[in-house]
Design an enzyme around this catalytic site. Structure first.
Site, PDB file in Angstrom:
ATOM      1  N   CYS A   1     -38.453  74.321  41.120  1.00  0.00           N
ATOM      2  CA  CYS A   1     -37.118  74.213  41.356  1.00  0.00           C
ATOM      3  C   CYS A   1     -36.468  74.267  39.914  1.00  0.00           C
ATOM      4  CB  CYS A   1     -36.671  72.978  42.159  1.00  0.00           C
ATOM      5  SG  CYS A   1     -35.174  73.288  42.835  1.00  0.00           S
TER       6      CYS A   1
ATOM      7  N   LYS B   1     -24.991  76.273  48.919  1.00  0.00           N
ATOM      8  CA  LYS B   1     -26.129  75.731  48.620  1.00  0.00           C
ATOM      9  C   LYS B   1     -27.023  76.389  49.604  1.00  0.00           C
ATOM     10  CE  LYS B   1     -28.719  71.372  48.432  1.00  0.00           C
ATOM     11  NZ  LYS B   1     -28.562  69.628  48.818  1.00  0.00           N
TER      12      LYS B   1
ATOM     13  N   SER C   1     -33.695  73.766  48.223  1.00  0.00           N
ATOM     14  CA  SER C   1     -32.552  72.980  48.413  1.00  0.00           C
ATOM     15  C   SER C   1     -31.873  72.934  46.833  1.00  0.00           C
ATOM     16  CB  SER C   1     -33.016  71.352  48.643  1.00  0.00           C
ATOM     17  OG  SER C   1     -31.922  70.752  48.281  1.00  0.00           O
TER      18      SER C   1
ATOM     19  N   HIS D   1     -39.702  74.163  47.409  1.00  0.00           N
ATOM     20  CA  HIS D   1     -40.238  72.754  47.299  1.00  0.00           C
ATOM     21  C   HIS D   1     -41.402  72.807  48.534  1.00  0.00           C
ATOM     22  CE1 HIS D   1     -37.556  70.535  44.719  1.00  0.00           C
ATOM     23  NE2 HIS D   1     -36.664  71.397  44.959  1.00  0.00           N
TER      24      HIS D   1
ATOM     25  N   GLU E   1     -43.823  71.107  48.145  1.00  0.00           N
ATOM     26  CA  GLU E   1     -44.393  69.712  48.220  1.00  0.00           C
ATOM     27  C   GLU E   1     -43.476  68.626  49.002  1.00  0.00           C
ATOM     28  OE1 GLU E   1     -40.826  69.360  45.235  1.00  0.00           O
ATOM     29  OE2 GLU E   1     -42.410  70.754  46.032  1.00  0.00           O
TER      30      GLU E   1
ATOM     31  N   ARG F   1     -27.640  61.773  53.913  1.00  0.00           N
ATOM     32  CA  ARG F   1     -26.863  61.238  52.801  1.00  0.00           C
ATOM     33  C   ARG F   1     -25.897  62.091  52.323  1.00  0.00           C
ATOM     34  NH1 ARG F   1     -30.155  62.668  47.665  1.00  0.00           N
ATOM     35  NH2 ARG F   1     -28.855  64.268  47.973  1.00  0.00           N
TER      36      ARG F   1
END
Length: 305
Positions: free
Chosen positions: A142, A163, A192, A235, A237, A249
């Site tokens: 990233c 985004k 992200s 990502h 992972e 959040r």
């Protein structure tokens, strides 16, 4: 085979509950094996979560690995107890005289800043330069992928109009590379991020190979130096609930947060996430460890150049 992890690392108990075989250093020292040395520079705010995500993937090989965690001297994390950092992490200065078979550098929450504006940029430049001569193969993830490409090859990043958030289909552009051994024609990857790389910049540099991309999110994996460097814009992972946690959040603090794409069953956040990337994530990390670390690294680790 197990991973050798620092004694009392929280990830050990979390992964044992998932039936993943890990051992602490106390037990590992009784085995006469030359383990692969893997160092992780963890720049993510939630250190323990990222540790667990990466260790989970690294455990899925028949090779024994010894995991080290690196931190920056020029940055103090705010979301991880200082006791955890002192117990399990070492500053770059403490590790720079060692050599490592593999390295992982994570993303960081500084994506919208210019690289030179990041407070710890000078230390990152030292680490990037050091990795070229002290590590057999490095994964940049990233923000680290964008930063590594900028530092090593002068590749700029560009802001996105909104985004890029969700799970997106990727395709391997060079499917016969060992890193894609066992892959399907397409694979999914979480993203992200607020910035992107441009394909034409990658293709204009003869030292870089664009090896995976996506119609929806553009450049996804770049390879350099025959696999001694991989730059991943997403990502693989991520755990199943990571994007859900991020969405909830941000939704509670801002009114412009969009639903992560291709993530929830029926695009309904009240339903559980649909995990579509786990198998290829495990395969990618297994291929990296086997073909680009274990098969390439010298038995005498000091011979890494």
């Amino acid at each position: 085979m197990p991973l050798r992890l620092p004694d009392r690392l929280p990830a050990i108990d979390l992964l044992k509950k998932e039936n993943i075989f890990v051992m602490d250093n106390s037990r590992a020292t009784t085995q006469d094996i030359r383990p692969l040395k893997i160092v992780i520079l963890n720049l993510m705010p939630l250190k323990i979560t990222t540790e667990t995500d990466l260790v989970r993937l690294l455990s899925n090989t028949p090779l024994q690995m010894e995991i080290y965690f690196m931190k920056l001297k020029s940055h103090t994390p705010k979301n991880t107890p200082i006791e955890h950092m002192m117990m399990f992490y070492k500053d770059f200065e403490e590790l720079r005289l060692q050599k490592f078979d593999g390295m992982i550098i994570t993303g960081a929450p500084v994506e919208l800043m210019e690289f030179e504006e990041v407070r710890y940029w000078d230390e990152m430049k030292d680490i990037f330069a050091w990795a070229k001569t002290h590590v057999t193969s490095t994964l940049y993830i990233c923000w680290a992928a964008q930063a590594g490409l900028y530092f090593h090859y002068g590749i700029p990043k560009y802001p996105l109009p909104k985004k890029k958030f969700g799970i997106f289909e990727q395709r391997a552009l060079q499917p016969y590379l060992p890193i894609f051994r066992g892959f399907d024609d397409v694979f999914m990857m979480p993203h992200s991020r607020h910035t992107e790389l441009h394909r034409e910049d990658i293709e204009a540099n003869p030292d870089l190979q664009l090896i995976a991309d996506s119609d929806e999110c553009g450049v996804s994996i770049v390879m350099a130096r025959g696999g001694r460097e991989f730059f991943i814009t997403g990502h693989l992972e991520y755990a199943p609930n990571t994007l859900d946690t991020e969405y909830r959040r941000d939704r509670d603090t801002r009114d412009d947060v969009e639903l992560p794409e291709h993530y929830y069953h029926n695009d309904n956040p009240d339903e559980r996430p649909l995990v579509t990337w786990r198998a290829h994530a495990n395969l990618f990390y297994s291929n990296w460890i086997n073909y680009y670390v274990y098969q390439e690294t010298p038995y005498n680790i000091e011979e890494i150049e």
